[in-house]
Design a protein around this motif. Structure first.
Motif, PDB file in Angstrom:
ATOM      1  N   VAL A  36     -31.937 -81.083  16.837  1.00 22.69           N
ATOM      2  CA  VAL A  36     -30.600 -80.734  16.371  1.00 22.69           C
ATOM      3  C   VAL A  36     -30.357 -81.519  15.096  1.00 22.69           C
ATOM      4  O   VAL A  36     -30.482 -82.748  15.080  1.00 22.69           O
ATOM      5  N   VAL A  37     -30.014 -80.838  14.010  1.00 20.10           N
ATOM      6  CA  VAL A  37     -29.954 -81.471  12.683  1.00 20.10           C
ATOM      7  C   VAL A  37     -28.557 -81.349  12.086  1.00 20.10           C
ATOM      8  O   VAL A  37     -27.903 -80.316  12.205  1.00 20.10           O
ATOM      9  N   ARG A  38     -28.129 -82.422  11.438  1.00 20.26           N
ATOM     10  CA  ARG A  38     -26.910 -82.418  10.633  1.00 20.26           C
ATOM     11  C   ARG A  38     -27.209 -83.083   9.295  1.00 20.26           C
ATOM     12  O   ARG A  38     -27.917 -84.089   9.248  1.00 20.26           O
ATOM     13  N   ILE A  39     -26.647 -82.533   8.223  1.00 20.38           N
ATOM     14  CA  ILE A  39     -26.797 -83.105   6.883  1.00 20.38           C
ATOM     15  C   ILE A  39     -25.437 -83.628   6.428  1.00 20.38           C
ATOM     16  O   ILE A  39     -24.460 -82.873   6.384  1.00 20.38           O
ATOM     17  N   HIS A  40     -25.392 -84.897   6.116  1.00 23.83           N
ATOM     18  CA  HIS A  40     -24.136 -85.543   5.742  1.00 23.83           C
ATOM     19  C   HIS A  40     -24.123 -85.851   4.245  1.00 23.83           C
ATOM     20  O   HIS A  40     -25.073 -86.416   3.707  1.00 23.83           O
ATOM     21  N   HIS A  41     -23.048 -85.456   3.582  1.00 23.90           N
ATOM     22  CA  HIS A  41     -22.851 -85.739   2.158  1.00 23.90           C
ATOM     23  C   HIS A  41     -21.763 -86.792   2.029  1.00 23.90           C
ATOM     24  O   HIS A  41     -20.618 -86.572   2.408  1.00 23.90           O
ATOM     25  N   HIS A  42     -22.143 -87.959   1.516  1.00 24.59           N
ATOM     26  CA  HIS A  42     -21.149 -89.023   1.372  1.00 24.59           C
ATOM     27  C   HIS A  42     -20.876 -89.291  -0.105  1.00 24.59           C
ATOM     28  O   HIS A  42     -21.796 -89.347  -0.928  1.00 24.59           O
ATOM     29  N   ARG A  43     -19.617 -89.404  -0.415  1.00 29.30           N
ATOM     30  CA  ARG A  43     -19.180 -89.665  -1.795  1.00 29.30           C
ATOM     31  C   ARG A  43     -18.391 -90.969  -1.848  1.00 29.30           C
ATOM     32  O   ARG A  43     -17.680 -91.313  -0.906  1.00 29.30           O
ATOM     33  N   GLN A  44     -18.543 -91.640  -2.962  1.00 27.45           N
ATOM     34  CA  GLN A  44     -17.782 -92.876  -3.167  1.00 27.45           C
ATOM     35  C   GLN A  44     -17.040 -92.761  -4.490  1.00 27.45           C
ATOM     36  O   GLN A  44     -17.650 -92.584  -5.545  1.00 27.45           O
ATOM     37  N   ARG A  45     -15.724 -92.826  -4.413  1.00 27.13           N
ATOM     38  CA  ARG A  45     -14.872 -92.740  -5.588  1.00 27.13           C
ATOM     39  C   ARG A  45     -13.811 -93.828  -5.476  1.00 27.13           C
ATOM     40  O   ARG A  45     -12.809 -93.665  -4.788  1.00 27.13           O
TER      41      ARG A  45
ATOM     42  N   TYR B 136     -26.972 -88.113   0.128  1.00 30.27           N
ATOM     43  CA  TYR B 136     -27.158 -87.225   1.262  1.00 30.27           C
ATOM     44  C   TYR B 136     -27.979 -87.927   2.336  1.00 30.27           C
ATOM     45  O   TYR B 136     -28.939 -88.638   2.035  1.00 30.27           O
ATOM     46  N   MET B 137     -27.581 -87.719   3.578  1.00 25.34           N
ATOM     47  CA  MET B 137     -28.271 -88.315   4.704  1.00 25.34           C
ATOM     48  C   MET B 137     -28.532 -87.241   5.753  1.00 25.34           C
ATOM     49  O   MET B 137     -27.672 -86.411   6.043  1.00 25.34           O
ATOM     50  N   GLY B 138     -29.741 -87.243   6.293  1.00 23.21           N
ATOM     51  CA  GLY B 138     -30.089 -86.325   7.364  1.00 23.21           C
ATOM     52  C   GLY B 138     -30.045 -87.033   8.706  1.00 23.21           C
ATOM     53  O   GLY B 138     -30.462 -88.187   8.826  1.00 23.21           O
ATOM     54  N   MET B 139     -29.530 -86.347   9.727  1.00 22.34           N
ATOM     55  CA  MET B 139     -29.479 -86.883  11.091  1.00 22.34           C
ATOM     56  C   MET B 139     -30.094 -85.859  12.029  1.00 22.34           C
ATOM     57  O   MET B 139     -29.857 -84.660  11.872  1.00 22.34           O
ATOM     58  N   MET B 140     -30.875 -86.329  12.988  1.00 27.19           N
ATOM     59  CA  MET B 140     -31.457 -85.394  13.951  1.00 27.19           C
ATOM     60  C   MET B 140     -31.626 -86.046  15.316  1.00 27.19           C
ATOM     61  O   MET B 140     -31.837 -87.253  15.428  1.00 27.19           O
ATOM     62  N   VAL B 141     -31.504 -85.214  16.346  1.00 24.32           N
ATOM     63  CA  VAL B 141     -31.704 -85.622  17.733  1.00 24.32           C
ATOM     64  C   VAL B 141     -32.697 -84.656  18.360  1.00 24.32           C
ATOM     65  O   VAL B 141     -32.596 -83.442  18.158  1.00 24.32           O
ATOM     66  N   TRP B 142     -33.656 -85.188  19.121  1.00 22.82           N
ATOM     67  CA  TRP B 142     -34.610 -84.319  19.803  1.00 22.82           C
ATOM     68  C   TRP B 142     -34.964 -84.887  21.171  1.00 22.82           C
ATOM     69  O   TRP B 142     -34.819 -86.076  21.429  1.00 22.82           O
ATOM     70  N   ASP B 143     -35.390 -83.981  22.041  1.00 26.98           N
ATOM     71  CA  ASP B 143     -35.815 -84.331  23.388  1.00 26.98           C
ATOM     72  C   ASP B 143     -37.312 -84.605  23.349  1.00 26.98           C
ATOM     73  O   ASP B 143     -38.106 -83.711  23.017  1.00 26.98           O
ATOM     74  N   THR B 144     -37.711 -85.814  23.704  1.00 21.38           N
ATOM     75  CA  THR B 144     -39.128 -86.183  23.610  1.00 21.38           C
ATOM     76  C   THR B 144     -40.002 -85.430  24.605  1.00 21.38           C
ATOM     77  O   THR B 144     -41.229 -85.437  24.480  1.00 21.38           O
ATOM     78  N   LYS B 145     -39.386 -84.785  25.586  1.00 22.21           N
ATOM     79  CA  LYS B 145     -40.162 -84.079  26.614  1.00 22.21           C
ATOM     80  C   LYS B 145     -40.312 -82.590  26.310  1.00 22.21           C
ATOM     81  O   LYS B 145     -40.958 -81.880  27.066  1.00 22.21           O
ATOM     82  N   ARG B 146     -39.688 -82.134  25.257  1.00 19.23           N
ATOM     83  CA  ARG B 146     -39.701 -80.701  24.989  1.00 19.23           C
ATOM     84  C   ARG B 146     -40.388 -80.382  23.667  1.00 19.23           C
ATOM     85  O   ARG B 146     -39.842 -80.598  22.597  1.00 19.23           O
ATOM     86  N   SER B 147     -41.582 -79.882  23.762  1.00 25.94           N
ATOM     87  CA  SER B 147     -42.322 -79.425  22.597  1.00 25.94           C
ATOM     88  C   SER B 147     -42.922 -78.069  22.909  1.00 25.94           C
ATOM     89  O   SER B 147     -43.458 -77.849  24.002  1.00 25.94           O
ATOM     90  N   ARG B 148     -42.834 -77.155  21.970  1.00 30.66           N
ATOM     91  CA  ARG B 148     -43.406 -75.817  22.170  1.00 30.66           C
ATOM     92  C   ARG B 148     -44.924 -75.890  22.306  1.00 30.66           C
ATOM     93  O   ARG B 148     -45.545 -75.041  22.919  1.00 30.66           O
ATOM     94  N   LYS B 149     -45.521 -76.957  21.726  1.00 38.46           N
ATOM     95  CA  LYS B 149     -46.980 -77.039  21.716  1.00 38.46           C
ATOM     96  C   LYS B 149     -47.548 -77.764  22.936  1.00 38.46           C
ATOM     97  O   LYS B 149     -48.423 -77.276  23.623  1.00 38.46           O
ATOM     98  N   THR B 150     -47.031 -78.990  23.174  1.00 39.24           N
ATOM     99  CA  THR B 150     -47.653 -79.814  24.203  1.00 39.24           C
ATOM    100  C   THR B 150     -46.723 -80.199  25.329  1.00 39.24           C
ATOM    101  O   THR B 150     -47.168 -80.638  26.377  1.00 39.24           O
ATOM    102  N   GLY B 151     -45.379 -80.085  25.085  1.00 41.37           N
ATOM    103  CA  GLY B 151     -44.435 -80.543  26.078  1.00 41.37           C
ATOM    104  C   GLY B 151     -44.315 -82.044  26.118  1.00 41.37           C
ATOM    105  O   GLY B 151     -43.667 -82.620  26.987  1.00 41.37           O
ATOM    106  N   GLN B 152     -44.968 -82.733  25.165  1.00 38.24           N
ATOM    107  CA  GLN B 152     -44.942 -84.194  25.175  1.00 38.24           C
ATOM    108  C   GLN B 152     -44.968 -84.712  23.761  1.00 38.24           C
ATOM    109  O   GLN B 152     -45.664 -84.187  22.895  1.00 38.24           O
TER     110      GLN B 152
END
Length: 338
Positions: A257-266, A316-332
């Motif tokens: 799950v991905v979110r892209i954050h744009h931070h500005r400083q003024r 810009y900053m990227g954030m992501m969360v993933w389940d370590t047990k769920r992979s389409r390839k290996t499941g691990q």
């Protein structure tokens, strides 16, 4: 062996999941060496060609460097309760907590490991939300700040003082121990080895955030042009790491799950504070000499109006969360031991 060649060798082994975190005296059978897929090898080579040589990497692994840095930012800074900076930190933490909740994380009684925790911008809010937090950092100053703030909140946070770069997660008792492992904007995660080590500590979720290309800071551009000169290396110890690890996960079959954050400083700030911030930036790449510090301070003082200078930056900053047990390839996850 060149440092990039060394990282490349370890990274290629880590991709195959063949790096063991146990000591050579362990009697457990070694894992078979499997060559990483061609897509992953090509992505690693592409990334290095894109970002160029790294600088400042060794300094990011220095406890002395970080103790000095965090002492300047915490102990030596006058405390201003409910300051604008505190509210910004709370807002950033809220964005992360919302993302974690969306990914199915519940903080109450969850075990959380915060790798490269710093002064606790995520450890402390997670503890307030009811999580059992273990904060790990190379800096005793940062950990002292975390413990002091947790005590003020009436919470308890376990702290571990060590470098994640060479941490033995089996000796530390961290492997597969946590419901969530987080690494937020930290140089503790510097390659696939340290990234996979993070995943190996989680029995469910991982959270990672890192920088993205496209940021601009006019003052820093002027400093590079007028003071540091073209020979001074650009900062590479951070790099757009988010893209690197996102693609690594994706090519291994994960869908974070991905979110892209744009931070500005003024804002307008005291010229001395602005100069100190730039000096810290330079010092992260190469030691900032007294002569260089003087030039930077003179630059900001000269360009100040009534003691203030405008601070204008975008990032810009990227954030992501993933389940370590769920992979389409290996499941691990590659960092998990079979």
């Amino acid at each position: 062996m060149h440092i990039q060649q060394l990282f490349s060798l370890h990274e290629r082994r880590a991709v195959a999941g063949c790096i063991s975190m146990t000591r050579s005296t362990d009697k457990k059978p070694k894992r078979a060496v499997v060559q990483p897929g061609q897509d992953i090898r090509n992505w690693m080579d592409c990334y290095r060609a894109w970002t160029g040589p790294e600088t400042g990497v060794k300094r990011m692994g220095s406890a002395v460097f970080w103790n000095r840095a965090w002492k300047e930012r915490t102990s030596d800074r006058p405390k201003k309760p409910e300051s604008r900076g505190c509210r910004k930190e709370d807002n950033r933490a809220r964005v992360v907590l919302d993302l974690l909740q969306e990914a199915g994380f519940c903080a109450k009684d969850a075990r959380v490991l915060d790798v490269g925790c710093g002064p606790g911008p995520l450890s402390l809010p997670l503890a307030r939300a009811g999580a059992k937090v273990t904060a790990l950092d190379i800096s005793s100053e940062a950990l002292r700040h975390v413990q002091d703030k947790a005590e003020c909140d009436g919470n308890e946070i376990e702290t571990i003082e060590c470098s994640w770069w060479d941490a033995d997660i089996d000796d530390l008792g961290l492997r597969n121990r946590f419901d969530l492992v987080i690494a937020s904007m930290t140089p503790s995660i510097k390659d696939i080895v340290t990234f996979s080590r993070m995943a190996a500590c989680s029995r469910h979720l991982c959270y990672y955030s890192g920088s993205l290309p496209g940021g601009r800071n006019k003052a820093l551009q002027e400093i590079h042009k007028n003071i540091l000169g073209p020979a001074f290396p650009r900062k590479r110890e951070g790099g757009p790491w988010f893209l690197y690890y996102f693609m690594y996960l994706y090519l291994n079959g994960y869908q974070p799950v991905v979110r892209i954050h744009h931070h500005r400083q003024r804002k307008d700030t005291d010229w001395e504070a602005a100069a100190s911030q730039v000096i810290r930036y330079v010092d992260r790449i190469e030691p900032c000499t007294m002569a260089m510090q003087k030039k930077i301070r003179n630059y900001y003082q000269k360009n100040s109006v009534d003691g203030k200078v405008p601070v204008r930056s975008d990032g810009y900053m990227g954030m992501m969360v993933w389940d370590t047990k769920r992979s389409r390839k290996t499941g691990q996850d590659p960092g998990q031991r079979k």
